[in-house]
Design a protein around this motif. Structure first.
Motif, PDB file in Angstrom:
ATOM      1  N   ILE A  15       1.656   3.596  16.119  1.00  0.00           N
ATOM      2  CA  ILE A  15       2.263   2.257  16.168  1.00  0.00           C
ATOM      3  C   ILE A  15       2.794   1.860  14.803  1.00  0.00           C
ATOM      4  CG2 ILE A  15       1.744  -0.188  16.501  1.00  0.00           C
ATOM      5  CD1 ILE A  15      -0.228   0.662  18.694  1.00  0.00           C
ATOM      6  N   ASN A  16       1.993   2.119  13.748  1.00  0.00           N
ATOM      7  CA  ASN A  16       2.427   1.749  12.403  1.00  0.00           C
ATOM      8  C   ASN A  16       3.687   2.502  12.001  1.00  0.00           C
ATOM      9  OD1 ASN A  16       0.359  -0.041  12.086  1.00  0.00           O
ATOM     10  ND2 ASN A  16      -0.984   1.363  10.981  1.00  0.00           N
ATOM     11  N   LEU A  17       3.761   3.780  12.335  1.00  0.00           N
ATOM     12  CA  LEU A  17       4.956   4.559  12.007  1.00  0.00           C
ATOM     13  C   LEU A  17       6.164   4.053  12.771  1.00  0.00           C
ATOM     14  CD1 LEU A  17       3.442   8.154  11.898  1.00  0.00           C
ATOM     15  CD2 LEU A  17       4.385   6.869   9.972  1.00  0.00           C
ATOM     16  N   ALA A  18       5.955   3.684  14.034  1.00  0.00           N
ATOM     17  CA  ALA A  18       7.064   3.194  14.848  1.00  0.00           C
ATOM     18  C   ALA A  18       7.607   1.886  14.317  1.00  0.00           C
ATOM     19  CB  ALA A  18       6.601   3.016  16.297  1.00  0.00           C
ATOM     20  N   ALA A  19       6.722   1.098  13.674  1.00  0.00           N
ATOM     21  CA  ALA A  19       7.145  -0.214  13.182  1.00  0.00           C
ATOM     22  C   ALA A  19       7.975  -0.121  11.910  1.00  0.00           C
ATOM     23  CB  ALA A  19       5.912  -1.082  12.918  1.00  0.00           C
ATOM     24  N   TRP A 440      -9.939 -11.708  -6.513  1.00  0.00           N
ATOM     25  CA  TRP A 440      -9.427 -10.547  -5.791  1.00  0.00           C
ATOM     26  C   TRP A 440      -8.105 -10.919  -5.132  1.00  0.00           C
ATOM     27  CZ3 TRP A 440     -11.476  -8.152  -0.648  1.00  0.00           C
ATOM     28  CH2 TRP A 440     -11.059  -6.809  -0.553  1.00  0.00           C
ATOM     29  N   VAL A 441      -7.019 -10.235  -5.518  1.00  0.00           N
ATOM     30  CA  VAL A 441      -5.697 -10.500  -4.957  1.00  0.00           C
ATOM     31  C   VAL A 441      -5.055  -9.175  -4.548  1.00  0.00           C
ATOM     32  CG1 VAL A 441      -3.477 -11.675  -5.292  1.00  0.00           C
ATOM     33  CG2 VAL A 441      -5.496 -12.474  -6.534  1.00  0.00           C
ATOM     34  N   PRO A 442      -5.518  -8.575  -3.447  1.00  0.00           N
ATOM     35  CA  PRO A 442      -4.947  -7.307  -3.003  1.00  0.00           C
ATOM     36  C   PRO A 442      -3.540  -7.487  -2.440  1.00  0.00           C
ATOM     37  CG  PRO A 442      -6.514  -8.115  -1.389  1.00  0.00           C
ATOM     38  CD  PRO A 442      -6.592  -9.043  -2.556  1.00  0.00           C
ATOM     39  N   LEU A 443      -2.875  -6.388  -2.221  1.00  0.00           N
ATOM     40  CA  LEU A 443      -1.477  -6.401  -1.798  1.00  0.00           C
ATOM     41  C   LEU A 443      -1.271  -7.180  -0.503  1.00  0.00           C
ATOM     42  CD1 LEU A 443       1.378  -5.200  -2.435  1.00  0.00           C
ATOM     43  CD2 LEU A 443       0.749  -3.283  -0.941  1.00  0.00           C
ATOM     44  N   ASP A 444      -2.175  -7.021   0.462  1.00  0.00           N
ATOM     45  CA  ASP A 444      -1.975  -7.715   1.735  1.00  0.00           C
ATOM     46  C   ASP A 444      -2.119  -9.227   1.578  1.00  0.00           C
ATOM     47  OD1 ASP A 444      -4.694  -7.486   1.262  1.00  0.00           O
ATOM     48  OD2 ASP A 444      -5.225  -7.016   3.331  1.00  0.00           O
ATOM     49  N   SER A 445      -2.961  -9.680   0.637  1.00  0.00           N
ATOM     50  CA  SER A 445      -3.072 -11.114   0.389  1.00  0.00           C
ATOM     51  C   SER A 445      -1.787 -11.670  -0.213  1.00  0.00           C
ATOM     52  CB  SER A 445      -4.242 -11.408  -0.557  1.00  0.00           C
ATOM     53  OG  SER A 445      -5.475 -11.148   0.080  1.00  0.00           O
ATOM     54  N   PHE A 506       3.786  -6.803   7.743  1.00  0.00           N
ATOM     55  CA  PHE A 506       3.107  -6.024   6.704  1.00  0.00           C
ATOM     56  C   PHE A 506       3.097  -4.530   7.008  1.00  0.00           C
ATOM     57  CE2 PHE A 506      -0.841  -4.613   4.425  1.00  0.00           C
ATOM     58  CZ  PHE A 506      -0.332  -4.776   3.148  1.00  0.00           C
ATOM     59  N   ALA A 507       2.939  -4.152   8.277  1.00  0.00           N
ATOM     60  CA  ALA A 507       2.947  -2.732   8.620  1.00  0.00           C
ATOM     61  C   ALA A 507       4.303  -2.105   8.281  1.00  0.00           C
ATOM     62  CB  ALA A 507       2.637  -2.549  10.104  1.00  0.00           C
ATOM     63  N   THR A 549      -7.119   9.438   5.147  1.00  0.00           N
ATOM     64  CA  THR A 549      -5.690   9.368   5.455  1.00  0.00           C
ATOM     65  C   THR A 549      -4.922   8.935   4.213  1.00  0.00           C
ATOM     66  OG1 THR A 549      -6.224   8.707   7.711  1.00  0.00           O
ATOM     67  CG2 THR A 549      -3.941   8.400   7.004  1.00  0.00           C
ATOM     68  N   ASP A 550      -3.790   9.565   3.982  1.00  0.00           N
ATOM     69  CA  ASP A 550      -2.916   9.256   2.860  1.00  0.00           C
ATOM     70  C   ASP A 550      -2.000   8.091   3.234  1.00  0.00           C
ATOM     71  OD1 ASP A 550      -0.985   9.142   0.893  1.00  0.00           O
ATOM     72  OD2 ASP A 550      -0.090  11.091   1.388  1.00  0.00           O
ATOM     73  N   PRO A 551      -2.165   6.902   2.642  1.00  0.00           N
ATOM     74  CA  PRO A 551      -1.312   5.765   3.011  1.00  0.00           C
ATOM     75  C   PRO A 551       0.129   5.910   2.560  1.00  0.00           C
ATOM     76  CG  PRO A 551      -2.771   5.169   1.206  1.00  0.00           C
ATOM     77  CD  PRO A 551      -3.188   6.531   1.656  1.00  0.00           C
ATOM     78  N   THR A 552       0.399   6.823   1.610  1.00  0.00           N
ATOM     79  CA  THR A 552       1.782   7.033   1.167  1.00  0.00           C
ATOM     80  C   THR A 552       2.492   8.092   1.999  1.00  0.00           C
ATOM     81  OG1 THR A 552       1.413   8.829  -0.431  1.00  0.00           O
ATOM     82  CG2 THR A 552       0.980   6.579  -1.175  1.00  0.00           C
ATOM     83  N   THR A 553       1.738   8.835   2.787  1.00  0.00           N
ATOM     84  CA  THR A 553       2.229   9.916   3.671  1.00  0.00           C
ATOM     85  C   THR A 553       2.820  11.102   2.911  1.00  0.00           C
ATOM     86  OG1 THR A 553       4.516   9.095   3.987  1.00  0.00           O
ATOM     87  CG2 THR A 553       2.792   8.193   5.446  1.00  0.00           C
ATOM     88  N   SER A 554       2.770  11.094   1.588  1.00  0.00           N
ATOM     89  CA  SER A 554       3.413  12.194   0.853  1.00  0.00           C
ATOM     90  C   SER A 554       2.621  12.635  -0.371  1.00  0.00           C
ATOM     91  CB  SER A 554       4.821  11.767   0.413  1.00  0.00           C
ATOM     92  OG  SER A 554       4.768  10.614  -0.405  1.00  0.00           O
TER      93      SER A 554
END
Length: 610
Positions: A15-19, A440-445, A506-507, A549-554
């Motif tokens: 789903i994330n890849l499709a988005a 704490w201010v992560p990227l998603d925040s 975000f995805a 899992t590699d979140p950068t895919t590379s």
């Protein structure tokens, strides 16, 4: 159950890849239509322009050359050969958005049109992002009609706690431009150092610009070194930075703090304070070594304070074409004013009920002077205490309520809540990150922040100028670490400020961020590499299966299970790892099999065991 969890994990990834968008543009354009075909970028391509657009044509040429190694030939439009393959820069008055543009890529030409040079500049940033990161230089055919959601797209850059070279500031400004940000809020005076040359007051350079130690850890009593530190920017250097930013369509707004955060200036000229010695400790004033809030501040009852500040601003204002001067106004405890005979006499004379009203009077007096110089003031939200100055813009940072209140009262507001937009905060758990300020201010925040509160009606919402991230540098002492804290969070900020609210996802953003990581790498930016994602499956025999899992895919994941640190010689992760009872795993991501992310752990280690 194991099979079900694995199936859910695979479905989520799918789903994330499709988005993800096919085109990895950041910030995402307002409107984008992908078309069939591509435009081949090669040595036969021209850049055509009207004579008054030569600077932008050169900028396009340089940007493409740096990205691809190909340097298209520049041609004035009327001299362009017939049927030439070209990138055409065009001013089109039908495009009315000041910073908007239209970019149309077809197989034989690229049309970049805008109503202003600003718009063309932002279109160029998008054009460069269309260049493939590997393989043939085939730009996808696309139609983009774009403009920003907000006019204020800002970053605060703190030169007070740590000072930065002019060359590094220019590098930072370059990245702001690539992200389509347009406001560079330059923090130039503080308790820990005065950073701008004022010729009428030489002790600001000789004394206020230097401190005799720096807080290097969380404990203000113990974690302080004794190394002399400091420096300042000459007025010529200030002009150089302002001119460079202007060439990138970025406005520089100086911050000159008052009435608090003024210990450095008071150390140079003690008559500016309420007493002859520090109110805090009874000792002679010294440029502050530690972070935090000081109770020493400018004396509101002393007219020479206003003479000093007016003299300072008289030198500063001509250096900055911006219509704004940021006057701080935050974190100014009134304890000294409560015991100061001059301040109390001022309150009685002006009919002020308390010290909060005295601060408001102080700000309003300075606002009148600044307004008479053709400028407007911006102040942190504490300037609302005791009554808001008539033409002031409120910088909301403790939350969103002050910005909301300002907008409802007809005042402009800039949104910078520390919960979402303070880039000096941790990006992940403190125990796996370099030392930061504490929250704490992560990227998603960052990405989740919405500048316009739902309680505002359409008219009130227009007073929200935009969002700004603040990068305070208390614990940020090196260029690499500053970049680590700024990127990729700056990409999230760019999308908050530029892209339509309805397109934010975000995805999808994380998918586009994978290409952005490679751009950062190619541009020599020390961005934060994300840690691998972990999935745990508990087996019947109490062993744990660890899926990474590699979140950068590379990138490459490496790990250890023997308690040693993860490095380039550690095993490469290729399949789930089984941990025996009591066994732990450490793991990290190696971007391009070179730069390493933070090392994460399972089970999570306590501070003592770390």
């Amino acid at each position: 159950m194991k099979q079900l969890l694995s199936l859910i994990f695979l479905i989520t990834c799918t789903i994330n890849l499709a988005a993800q968008s096919k085109l990895s543009l950041i910030p995402l354009p307002a409107k984008m239509e992908e078309r069939a075909g591509n435009f081949m970028l090669n040595k036969e391509v021209y850049i055509s322009y009207a004579p008054h657009l030569k600077n932008l044509a050169v900028l396009t040429q340089v940007a493409l050359s740096e990205t691809t190694g190909i340097k298209p030939v520049l041609k004035i439009t009327r001299e362009l050969p017939k049927n030439a393959k070209a990138i055409r820069l065009i001013i089109d008055p039908k495009i009315t958005a000041k910073e908007g543009y239209v970019l149309e890529v077809s197989s034989n030409q690229i049309l970049l049109k805008a109503g202003t040079e600003n718009g063309l500049f932002y279109g160029i940033q998008t054009l460069v992002q269309l260049v493939p990161l590997k393989g043939d230089l085939k730009l996808p055919c696309v139609y983009i009609a774009d403009e920003p959601r907000f006019g204020w797209r800002g970053m605060l850059f703190d030169s007070c706690r740590h000072i930065w070279s002019v060359d590094f500031i220019k590098k930072f400004i370059d990245q702001m431009a690539k992200h389509k940000l347009n406001k560079f809020h330059w923090h130039l005076t503080e308790d820990q150092g005065w950073r701008i040359e004022i010729k009428k007051y030489p002790r600001l350079q000789e004394v206020a610009a230097y401190r005799n130690g720096t807080q290097i850890g969380p404990n203000r009593q113990k974690d302080v070194d004794s190394t002399r530190y400091g420096g300042y920017y000459t007025q010529d250097q200030i002009k150089e930075v302002v001119a460079y930013a202007s060439s990138k369509y970025i406005e520089v707004i100086p911050e000159i703090e008052m009435p608090g955060h003024s210990v450095a200036a008071i150390t140079a000229y003690p008559y500016l304070a309420c007493g002859k010695v520090s109110f805090e400790n009874g000792k002679p004033f010294e440029v502050r070594k530690v972070w935090g809030v000081s109770k020493d501040l400018y004396c509101a009852g002393n007219d020479t304070v206003f003479t000093f500040l007016q003299d300072v601003l008289t030198e500063i204002i001509p250096l900055f074409p911006s219509k704004y001067i940021h006057i701080g106004g935050d974190e100014a405890p009134h304890d000294a004013w409560k015991t100061c005979p001059k301040c109390q006499a001022r309150m009685k004379k002006e009919g002020l009920k308390d010290e909060a009203a005295l601060q408001s009077w102080f700000i309003q007096r300075m606002e009148k002077f600044i307004n008479n110089k053709g400028k407007k003031i911006i102040g942190w939200e504490e300037i609302m205490q005791g009554g808001l100055a008539e033409n002031a813009t409120v910088h909301s940072w403790l939350g969103v309520q002050s910005g909301l209140k300002a907008a409802k009262s007809g005042h402009d507001a800039i949104m910078s809540p520390y919960s979402h937009l303070y880039f000096d905060g941790y990006q992940a758990e403190a125990k796996i990150e370099p030392m930061a300020i504490g929250y704490w201010v992560p990227l998603d925040s960052v990405y989740a922040f919405e500048p316009v509160h739902p309680d505002l009606n359409e008219t009130e919402a227009k007073h929200i100028l935009g969002a700004q991230a603040n990068l305070w540098t208390e614990f940020i002492a090196t260029e690499d670490y500053l970049e680590y804290m700024a990127f990729p969070r700056m990409s999230a900020l760019a999308e908050i400020d530029w892209s339509p609210k309805s397109s934010r996802n975000f995805a999808d953003f994380k998918g586009r961020l994978n290409a952005q990581y490679q751009r950062y790498h190619n541009q020599g930016i020390n961005f934060r590499i994300p840690v691998p994602l972990i999935q745990l499956t508990v087996n019947a025999d109490s062993t744990n299966n660890i899926t990474l899992t590699d979140p950068t895919t590379s990138s490459t994941i490496r790990y250890t299970t023997d308690g040693t640190d993860v490095n380039l010689n550690s095993p490469i992760y290729t399949k789930p790892v089984t941990l025996q009872k009591g066994q732990s795993i450490r793991y990290a991501l190696f971007f391009n099999n070179l730069r390493k992310s933070s090392t994460d752990y399972f089970p999570k280690l306590s501070k003592r065991s770390k």
